[in-house]
Scaffold this motif. Sequence first.
Motif, PDB file in Angstrom:
ATOM      1  N   GLU A  98      29.125  25.286  61.444  1.00 56.58           N
ATOM      2  CA  GLU A  98      28.473  24.152  62.080  1.00 56.58           C
ATOM      3  C   GLU A  98      28.919  22.806  61.505  1.00 56.58           C
ATOM      4  OE1 GLU A  98      23.960  22.647  62.616  1.00 56.58           O
ATOM      5  OE2 GLU A  98      24.293  24.795  62.861  1.00 56.58           O
ATOM      6  N   CYS A  99      29.030  22.719  60.177  1.00 52.89           N
ATOM      7  CA  CYS A  99      29.459  21.456  59.569  1.00 52.89           C
ATOM      8  C   CYS A  99      30.956  21.513  59.279  1.00 52.89           C
ATOM      9  CB  CYS A  99      28.656  21.145  58.308  1.00 52.89           C
ATOM     10  SG  CYS A  99      28.974  22.253  56.933  1.00 52.89           S
ATOM     11  N   ASP A 100      31.505  20.375  58.889  1.00 50.53           N
ATOM     12  CA  ASP A 100      32.942  20.286  58.630  1.00 50.53           C
ATOM     13  C   ASP A 100      33.296  20.407  57.154  1.00 50.53           C
ATOM     14  OD1 ASP A 100      33.927  19.647  61.396  1.00 50.53           O
ATOM     15  OD2 ASP A 100      32.474  18.029  61.120  1.00 50.53           O
ATOM     16  N   SER A 101      32.386  19.973  56.290  1.00 46.93           N
ATOM     17  CA  SER A 101      32.611  20.014  54.849  1.00 46.93           C
ATOM     18  C   SER A 101      31.284  20.250  54.137  1.00 46.93           C
ATOM     19  CB  SER A 101      33.181  18.686  54.339  1.00 46.93           C
ATOM     20  OG  SER A 101      34.422  18.399  54.917  1.00 46.93           O
ATOM     21  N   ILE A 102      31.383  20.877  52.976  1.00 44.12           N
ATOM     22  CA  ILE A 102      30.226  21.003  52.097  1.00 44.12           C
ATOM     23  C   ILE A 102      30.617  20.347  50.780  1.00 44.12           C
ATOM     24  CG2 ILE A 102      28.667  22.562  50.879  1.00 44.12           C
ATOM     25  CD1 ILE A 102      29.101  24.574  53.171  1.00 44.12           C
ATOM     26  N   ILE A 103      29.787  19.418  50.357  1.00 43.31           N
ATOM     27  CA  ILE A 103      30.062  18.658  49.148  1.00 43.31           C
ATOM     28  C   ILE A 103      29.055  19.078  48.083  1.00 43.31           C
ATOM     29  CG2 ILE A 103      30.424  16.345  48.205  1.00 43.31           C
ATOM     30  CD1 ILE A 103      32.043  17.049  50.834  1.00 43.31           C
ATOM     31  N   TRP A 104      29.535  19.391  46.887  1.00 44.36           N
ATOM     32  CA  TRP A 104      28.672  19.713  45.757  1.00 44.36           C
ATOM     33  C   TRP A 104      28.612  18.474  44.884  1.00 44.36           C
ATOM     34  CZ3 TRP A 104      30.085  23.981  41.636  1.00 44.36           C
ATOM     35  CH2 TRP A 104      29.030  24.122  40.742  1.00 44.36           C
ATOM     36  N   VAL A 105      27.429  17.905  44.738  1.00 42.96           N
ATOM     37  CA  VAL A 105      27.269  16.681  43.961  1.00 42.96           C
ATOM     38  C   VAL A 105      26.319  16.908  42.791  1.00 42.96           C
ATOM     39  CG1 VAL A 105      27.731  15.210  45.961  1.00 42.96           C
ATOM     40  CG2 VAL A 105      25.386  15.750  45.367  1.00 42.96           C
ATOM     41  N   ALA A 106      26.518  16.120  41.746  1.00 43.61           N
ATOM     42  CA  ALA A 106      25.640  16.134  40.576  1.00 43.61           C
ATOM     43  C   ALA A 106      25.299  14.698  40.224  1.00 43.61           C
ATOM     44  CB  ALA A 106      26.330  16.816  39.397  1.00 43.61           C
ATOM     45  N   CYS A 107      24.009  14.411  40.166  1.00 41.96           N
ATOM     46  CA  CYS A 107      23.533  13.057  39.874  1.00 41.96           C
ATOM     47  C   CYS A 107      22.501  13.115  38.759  1.00 41.96           C
ATOM     48  CB  CYS A 107      22.919  12.430  41.133  1.00 41.96           C
ATOM     49  SG  CYS A 107      24.101  12.298  42.493  1.00 41.96           S
ATOM     50  N   LYS A 108      22.323  11.982  38.111  1.00 39.88           N
ATOM     51  CA  LYS A 108      21.384  11.945  36.979  1.00 39.88           C
ATOM     52  C   LYS A 108      19.937  11.846  37.416  1.00 39.88           C
ATOM     53  CE  LYS A 108      24.505  10.871  33.419  1.00 39.88           C
ATOM     54  NZ  LYS A 108      24.624  10.561  32.049  1.00 39.88           N
ATOM     55  N   ASP A 109      19.690  11.282  38.598  1.00 37.49           N
ATOM     56  CA  ASP A 109      18.307  11.166  39.059  1.00 37.49           C
ATOM     57  C   ASP A 109      18.277  11.026  40.575  1.00 37.49           C
ATOM     58  OD1 ASP A 109      18.832   8.405  39.686  1.00 37.49           O
ATOM     59  OD2 ASP A 109      18.331   7.866  37.617  1.00 37.49           O
ATOM     60  N   ARG A 110      17.068  10.976  41.123  1.00 39.73           N
ATOM     61  CA  ARG A 110      16.877  10.909  42.567  1.00 39.73           C
ATOM     62  C   ARG A 110      17.474   9.631  43.165  1.00 39.73           C
ATOM     63  NH1 ARG A 110      13.516  13.927  45.432  1.00 39.73           N
ATOM     64  NH2 ARG A 110      12.312  14.496  43.611  1.00 39.73           N
ATOM     65  N   ASP A 111      17.347   8.511  42.463  1.00 39.12           N
ATOM     66  CA  ASP A 111      17.894   7.251  42.978  1.00 39.12           C
ATOM     67  C   ASP A 111      19.413   7.311  43.095  1.00 39.12           C
ATOM     68  OD1 ASP A 111      15.378   6.094  43.201  1.00 39.12           O
ATOM     69  OD2 ASP A 111      15.479   5.143  41.216  1.00 39.12           O
ATOM     70  N   GLU A 112      20.063   7.858  42.057  1.00 40.51           N
ATOM     71  CA  GLU A 112      21.525   7.991  42.098  1.00 40.51           C
ATOM     72  C   GLU A 112      21.939   8.918  43.231  1.00 40.51           C
ATOM     73  OE1 GLU A 112      24.674   8.164  38.605  1.00 40.51           O
ATOM     74  OE2 GLU A 112      23.670  10.105  38.826  1.00 40.51           O
ATOM     75  N   PHE A 113      21.175   9.995  43.425  1.00 40.46           N
ATOM     76  CA  PHE A 113      21.470  10.925  44.509  1.00 40.46           C
ATOM     77  C   PHE A 113      21.268  10.266  45.870  1.00 40.46           C
ATOM     78  CE2 PHE A 113      20.075  14.064  47.626  1.00 40.46           C
ATOM     79  CZ  PHE A 113      21.266  14.747  47.763  1.00 40.46           C
ATOM     80  N   SER A 114      20.176   9.526  46.029  1.00 43.70           N
ATOM     81  CA  SER A 114      19.907   8.826  47.287  1.00 43.70           C
ATOM     82  C   SER A 114      21.049   7.880  47.619  1.00 43.70           C
ATOM     83  CB  SER A 114      18.582   8.063  47.183  1.00 43.70           C
ATOM     84  OG  SER A 114      18.357   7.313  48.348  1.00 43.70           O
ATOM     85  N   ASP A 115      21.519   7.146  46.625  1.00 43.32           N
ATOM     86  CA  ASP A 115      22.639   6.229  46.820  1.00 43.32           C
ATOM     87  C   ASP A 115      23.905   6.994  47.223  1.00 43.32           C
ATOM     88  OD1 ASP A 115      23.965   3.569  46.534  1.00 43.32           O
ATOM     89  OD2 ASP A 115      25.041   4.630  44.923  1.00 43.32           O
ATOM     90  N   MET A 116      24.102   8.140  46.610  1.00 41.85           N
ATOM     91  CA  MET A 116      25.277   8.971  46.901  1.00 41.85           C
ATOM     92  C   MET A 116      25.287   9.399  48.374  1.00 41.85           C
ATOM     93  SD  MET A 116      27.761  10.576  45.290  1.00 41.85           S
ATOM     94  CE  MET A 116      28.992  11.680  45.884  1.00 41.85           C
TER      95      MET A 116
END
Length: 159
Positions: A98-116
């Motif tokens: 269904e999707c084209d890519s799956i990205i694995w991300v690692a962030c220090k907190d929710r705000d950094e993840f939201s920005d990502m």
Amino acid sequence: MLDELDSRIIEELCISSQGSYRQIAKRLGVHPTTLIQRIKALEDAGIICGYRATIDYLKLGYEFMALVHVYVEGDVLDVQGKIKAMDNVLAIFDVTGECDSIIWVACKDRDEFSDMVKRIVAIHGVKKTNTYVILNLLKDPNQFIPRIQAAEAAPSEEE
């Protein structure tokens, strides 16, 4: 074709590539020169692509990990290239489905993840994303040890 020794070398290096050639050769029961020649051949063949430490991201403060499914309208490779250049991206998987890519991300907190996620969505060609927060990482890809079936010895002319 890889033989049993190549298979054992790859397994040993996957478990730990620390130590001298002499120490690794001793664990494998081979001469250090043999080990060096085999490793060089595996590197030249592109089977061994490098060496690096396995990092515990949680202990470094990356407590917010997720898989982000990315849906693209347009040039998928261009979008993947832009995502690859971003900080906090552990891996990009070009997938079918269904999707084209799956990205694995690692962030220090929710705000950094939201920005990502907002930076990913802002890339030209990204139609939408769907995010899966990782609660626990039970097996890291770096823990995978390939089981290689060694090539069978060729029969001699006498057989």
